[in-house]
Design an enzyme around this catalytic site. Structure first.
Site, PDB file in Angstrom:
ATOM      1  N   ARG A   1      24.158  24.859 -12.224  1.00 50.59           N
ATOM      2  CA  ARG A   1      25.449  25.507 -12.010  1.00 50.59           C
ATOM      3  C   ARG A   1      25.368  26.889 -12.627  1.00 50.59           C
ATOM      4  NH1 ARG A   1      26.258  22.255  -8.646  1.00 50.59           N
ATOM      5  NH2 ARG A   1      28.015  20.817  -8.404  1.00 50.59           N
TER       6      ARG A   1
ATOM      7  N   GLU B   1      30.923  31.851  -7.693  1.00 52.81           N
ATOM      8  CA  GLU B   1      30.524  31.815  -6.275  1.00 52.81           C
ATOM      9  C   GLU B   1      31.741  32.056  -5.387  1.00 52.81           C
ATOM     10  OE1 GLU B   1      28.339  28.194  -5.632  1.00 52.81           O
ATOM     11  OE2 GLU B   1      27.039  28.606  -7.330  1.00 52.81           O
TER      12      GLU B   1
ATOM     13  N   HIS C   1      23.509  28.854  -2.914  1.00 52.04           N
ATOM     14  CA  HIS C   1      23.828  27.456  -3.256  1.00 52.04           C
ATOM     15  C   HIS C   1      23.424  26.491  -2.133  1.00 52.04           C
ATOM     16  CE1 HIS C   1      26.678  24.845  -5.927  1.00 52.04           C
ATOM     17  NE2 HIS C   1      25.669  24.138  -5.446  1.00 52.04           N
TER      18      HIS C   1
END
Ligand code: GLV
Length: 325
Positions: free
Chosen positions: A236, A265, A283
């Site tokens: 993360r 993000e 991602h």
């Protein structure tokens, strides 16, 4: 009347087919805005969410007291306020196990790409600026035989270790407890984070995001890494201090980084976007067709189990359901 189920994004049919007995609303392909989400959640008994939706107390209250389960389509569930769910008797589930190999593939892909400067090389070819083969052109550190430090040695970290063994790498890991079986399988040795950062050639981060891992790799930690080291993060974004990393890369205090995740993000720190020595992926850690199907199927299985009053395979707050199950 069939119970209302909200699916917050379009997902593979392996996830929606098992929900045929319910009154299902699937929001669109894009990230729903908060207002749409709150409205769509109203009266839902179950929500199948993804990492782009914040599942907080407000959302749970918008769903109402009939909400039984939030089935998150991800192994990480930092987008869900688990305490708020537990307080409301809402079961939260995730999708562990089915994405380990795929996510480790992404981490190793980024490790190779960052070391061997693939992003920079591709930009050179596409720009028309490649003039000839060069003896010292685009060289980077060798991967085979080097030391890999794995920060967080769970299922995905260990899958990363198996890939690295195929490249003859030596494996070191940082984890809260020793993993004797994985140590034997991978000839791996446990080390402190400090030792890993100061001695390993490659460092790959595989910890969940918790209060304890926020900015686990910050300016002070980056300063202890070797100048030829490569950092990879597929866990993360907030586990790594993005601004500090951008500074370290800019000043070439480490050789390169490969990132799949970011602090906010889809925003990426503007300095990172300008640097040649960082490979940036959006991602896509678990983004194989097969794995996304398996994640969707597992999220649905968890959801349906709770709806039927059965124990779901992957509850993360098994204390939540009390008498409900
Ligand atoms: C994706 O990021 C996941 O946690 O599965």
């Amino acid at each position: 009347m069939a119970a209302k189920v909200l699916v917050t994004r379009e997902i593979p049919t392996a996830g929606t087919d098992p929900l045929k007995d319910y009154d299902v609303t699937v929001l669109g392909d894009g990230v729903p805005d908060r207002e749409t989400l709150l409205e769509a959640a109203s009266g839902a008994s179950a929500i199948l969410s993804t990492v782009t939706e914040t599942m907080d107390a407000g959302l749970m209250d918008a769903a109402g007291s009939g909400l039984k389960v939030i089935a998150n389509l991800a192994v990480g569930y930092d987008n869900v306020d688990v305490d708020a769910a537990t307080e409301r008797g809402v079961v939260v589930t995730n999708t562990p196990g089915v994405l380990d190999e795929t996510t480790a593939d992404t981490a190793f892909m980024l490790l190779l790409a960052a070391a061997r400067r693939l992003g920079e090389a591709e930009r050179l070819v596409r720009s028309g600026g490649w003039e000839a083969w060069g003896p010292m052109q685009l060289t980077g550190p060798e991967v085979s035989g080097k030391k890999l430090g794995i920060v967080g040695f769970g299922r995905i970290g260990q899958a990363m270790g198996r890939r690295a063994r195929g490249f003859g790498m030596r494996i070191f890991y940082d984890a809260r407890s020793r993993k004797p079986e994985a140590e034997r399988e991978l000839d791996a040795r446990r080390m402190s984070l400090e030792e890993i950062l100061s001695t390993c050639d490659f460092v790959s981060v595989h910890t969940p995001l918790t209060d304890g891992t926020h900015h686990l790799i910050g300016a002070a930690e980056l300063a202890t890494m070797k100048p030829e080291a490569v950092l990879v993060n597929t866990s993360r974004g907030p586990v790594v201090d993005e601004a500090a990393l951008a500074g370290a890369l800019l000043e070439k205090r480490i050789f390169a980084a490969g990132l799949d995740v970011y602090e906010e993000e889809p925003k990426v720190h503007p300095k990172l976007l300008e640097l040649e020595n960082v490979v940036l992926a959006p991602h896509i850690g678990s983004a194989s067709i097969e794995t996304r199907g398996a994640m969707a199927a597992l999220a649905a299985e968890n959801l349906v189990a709770v709806m039927r009053g059965e124990e779901p395979p992957n509850a993360v707050n098994s204390d939540a359901h009390g008498d409900a199950l």
